[in-house]
Design a protein around this motif. Structure first.
Motif, PDB file in Angstrom:
ATOM      1  N   ASN A 245       0.748  -1.042  -0.144  1.00 32.06           N
ATOM      2  CA  ASN A 245      -0.437   0.436  -0.164  1.00 32.06           C
ATOM      3  C   ASN A 245       0.813   1.323  -0.245  1.00 32.06           C
ATOM      4  N   ALA A 246       2.314   1.305   0.976  1.00 29.91           N
ATOM      5  CA  ALA A 246       2.849   2.531   0.987  1.00 29.91           C
ATOM      6  C   ALA A 246       3.814   2.707  -0.583  1.00 29.91           C
ATOM      7  N   ILE A 247       3.921   1.664  -1.291  1.00 31.93           N
ATOM      8  CA  ILE A 247       4.821   1.675  -2.318  1.00 31.93           C
ATOM      9  C   ILE A 247       3.574   1.800  -3.577  1.00 31.93           C
ATOM     10  N   ALA A 248       2.474   1.290  -3.591  1.00 31.02           N
ATOM     11  CA  ALA A 248       1.046   1.743  -4.446  1.00 31.02           C
ATOM     12  C   ALA A 248       1.151   2.753  -4.254  1.00 31.02           C
ATOM     13  N   LYS A 249       0.646   4.004  -2.945  1.00 35.75           N
ATOM     14  CA  LYS A 249       0.043   5.499  -3.278  1.00 35.75           C
ATOM     15  C   LYS A 249       1.592   6.015  -3.100  1.00 35.75           C
ATOM     16  N   ALA A 250       2.415   5.513  -3.530  1.00 34.80           N
ATOM     17  CA  ALA A 250       4.010   6.973  -3.876  1.00 34.80           C
ATOM     18  C   ALA A 250       4.002   6.634  -5.144  1.00 34.80           C
ATOM     19  N   ARG A 251       3.697   6.193  -5.428  1.00 34.59           N
ATOM     20  CA  ARG A 251       4.167   5.570  -7.716  1.00 34.59           C
ATOM     21  C   ARG A 251       2.820   6.150  -8.051  1.00 34.59           C
ATOM     22  N   GLN A 252       1.629   6.848  -7.268  1.00 28.17           N
ATOM     23  CA  GLN A 252       0.647   7.763  -7.531  1.00 28.17           C
ATOM     24  C   GLN A 252       1.153   8.820  -7.958  1.00 28.17           C
ATOM     25  N   THR A 253       2.725   9.404  -7.358  1.00 29.64           N
ATOM     26  CA  THR A 253       2.989  10.978  -7.318  1.00 29.64           C
ATOM     27  C   THR A 253       4.497  10.567  -7.440  1.00 29.64           C
ATOM     28  N   LEU A 254       5.043   9.126  -7.592  1.00 27.98           N
ATOM     29  CA  LEU A 254       6.629   9.288  -8.012  1.00 27.98           C
ATOM     30  C   LEU A 254       7.962   8.660  -9.598  1.00 27.98           C
ATOM     31  N   ARG A 255       8.008   9.097 -10.088  1.00 24.43           N
ATOM     32  CA  ARG A 255       8.476   8.233 -11.112  1.00 24.43           C
ATOM     33  C   ARG A 255       9.721   7.702 -10.243  1.00 24.43           C
ATOM     34  N   ASN A 256      10.323   6.370 -11.146  1.00 22.52           N
ATOM     35  CA  ASN A 256      11.246   5.882 -11.256  1.00 22.52           C
ATOM     36  C   ASN A 256      11.742   5.433 -10.163  1.00 22.52           C
ATOM     37  N   ILE A 257      11.047   5.042  -9.231  1.00 24.25           N
ATOM     38  CA  ILE A 257      11.144   4.197  -7.690  1.00 24.25           C
ATOM     39  C   ILE A 257      11.753   2.828  -8.125  1.00 24.25           C
ATOM     40  N   ASP A 258      12.963   2.544  -7.778  1.00 23.05           N
ATOM     41  CA  ASP A 258      14.194   1.824  -8.268  1.00 23.05           C
ATOM     42  C   ASP A 258      13.793   0.541  -6.889  1.00 23.05           C
ATOM     43  N   TRP A 259      13.743   1.038  -5.472  1.00 25.06           N
ATOM     44  CA  TRP A 259      13.694   0.215  -4.116  1.00 25.06           C
ATOM     45  C   TRP A 259      12.763   1.154  -3.360  1.00 25.06           C
ATOM     46  N   PHE A 260      13.604  -0.430  -2.232  1.00 26.34           N
ATOM     47  CA  PHE A 260      12.488   0.045  -0.681  1.00 26.34           C
ATOM     48  C   PHE A 260      13.390  -0.621   0.223  1.00 26.34           C
ATOM     49  N   GLU A 261      13.013  -0.074   1.328  1.00 24.86           N
ATOM     50  CA  GLU A 261      13.906  -1.240   2.637  1.00 24.86           C
ATOM     51  C   GLU A 261      12.386  -0.611   4.276  1.00 24.86           C
ATOM     52  N   VAL A 262      12.254  -1.693   4.345  1.00 25.29           N
ATOM     53  CA  VAL A 262      11.446  -1.352   5.506  1.00 25.29           C
ATOM     54  C   VAL A 262      11.713  -1.653   7.046  1.00 25.29           C
ATOM     55  N   GLY A 263      11.474   0.318   7.467  1.00 28.36           N
ATOM     56  CA  GLY A 263      11.624   0.021   9.160  1.00 28.36           C
ATOM     57  C   GLY A 263      11.167  -0.304  10.366  1.00 28.36           C
ATOM     58  N   GLN A 264      10.783   0.518  10.579  1.00 24.68           N
ATOM     59  CA  GLN A 264       9.595  -0.118  12.000  1.00 24.68           C
ATOM     60  C   GLN A 264       8.821  -0.580  11.230  1.00 24.68           C
ATOM     61  N   VAL A 265       7.910  -1.502  12.415  1.00 24.20           N
ATOM     62  CA  VAL A 265       6.781  -2.333  11.817  1.00 24.20           C
ATOM     63  C   VAL A 265       5.832  -2.179  13.654  1.00 24.20           C
ATOM     64  N   ARG A 266       4.736  -1.793  13.751  1.00 25.22           N
ATOM     65  CA  ARG A 266       4.178  -1.951  14.358  1.00 25.22           C
ATOM     66  C   ARG A 266       2.270  -1.728  14.310  1.00 25.22           C
ATOM     67  N   GLY A 267       1.525  -1.513  15.107  1.00 25.56           N
ATOM     68  CA  GLY A 267       0.387  -1.834  14.710  1.00 25.56           C
ATOM     69  C   GLY A 267      -0.882  -1.136  15.756  1.00 25.56           C
ATOM     70  N   ALA A 268      -1.991  -0.825  15.488  1.00 28.55           N
ATOM     71  CA  ALA A 268      -2.766  -0.519  16.884  1.00 28.55           C
ATOM     72  C   ALA A 268      -3.756  -1.057  16.978  1.00 28.55           C
ATOM     73  N   VAL A 269      -4.225  -1.475  17.588  1.00 28.00           N
ATOM     74  CA  VAL A 269      -5.583  -2.801  18.724  1.00 28.00           C
ATOM     75  C   VAL A 269      -6.753  -2.144  18.450  1.00 28.00           C
ATOM     76  N   GLY A 270      -7.768  -1.915  17.976  1.00 26.03           N
ATOM     77  CA  GLY A 270      -8.784  -1.197  18.376  1.00 26.03           C
ATOM     78  C   GLY A 270      -9.910  -1.989  19.453  1.00 26.03           C
ATOM     79  N   LYS A 271     -10.779  -1.307  19.678  1.00 27.35           N
ATOM     80  CA  LYS A 271     -11.906  -1.517  20.668  1.00 27.35           C
ATOM     81  C   LYS A 271     -12.675  -2.775  20.489  1.00 27.35           C
ATOM     82  N   GLY A 272     -12.495  -2.926  19.583  1.00 28.66           N
ATOM     83  CA  GLY A 272     -13.107  -4.552  18.936  1.00 28.66           C
ATOM     84  C   GLY A 272     -12.292  -5.575  19.006  1.00 28.66           C
ATOM     85  N   GLY A 273     -10.636  -5.269  19.179  1.00 25.82           N
ATOM     86  CA  GLY A 273      -9.800  -6.379  18.689  1.00 25.82           C
ATOM     87  C   GLY A 273      -9.191  -6.395  17.261  1.00 25.82           C
TER      88      GLY A 273
END
Length: 73
Positions: A25-53
């Motif tokens: 999703n991050a790369i697809a969104k970036a591709r909407q406004t950027l050209r020449n994307i050659d690589w990516f690197e994953v940094g932090q991974v986190r999440g959120a838990v809603g009230k319903g789990g």
């Protein structure tokens, strides 16, 4: 050696399905406004838990794209 210069941006992809989908999703969104994307690197991974789990995955993604223009001499 080829003359390549890159710019790096950081975005956060989000998905309620998986970490992998959050990255896509991050790369697809970036591709909407950027050209020449050659690589990516994953940094932090986190999440959120809603009230319903319900879970949202959040992934910090650094995206490198080539700058356009003539070679610097």
């Amino acid at each position: 050696m080829p003359d390549k210069t890159y710019k790096i941006i950081e975005v956060v992809g989000v998905s309620d399905k998986s970490i992998h989908e959050a990255v896509r999703n991050a790369i697809a969104k970036a591709r909407q406004t950027l050209r020449n994307i050659d690589w990516f690197e994953v940094g932090q991974v986190r999440g959120a838990v809603g009230k319903g789990g319900e879970i949202d995955f959040q992934v910090e993604v650094r995206i490198g794209f080539r700058l356009e223009g003539d070679a610097v001499s």
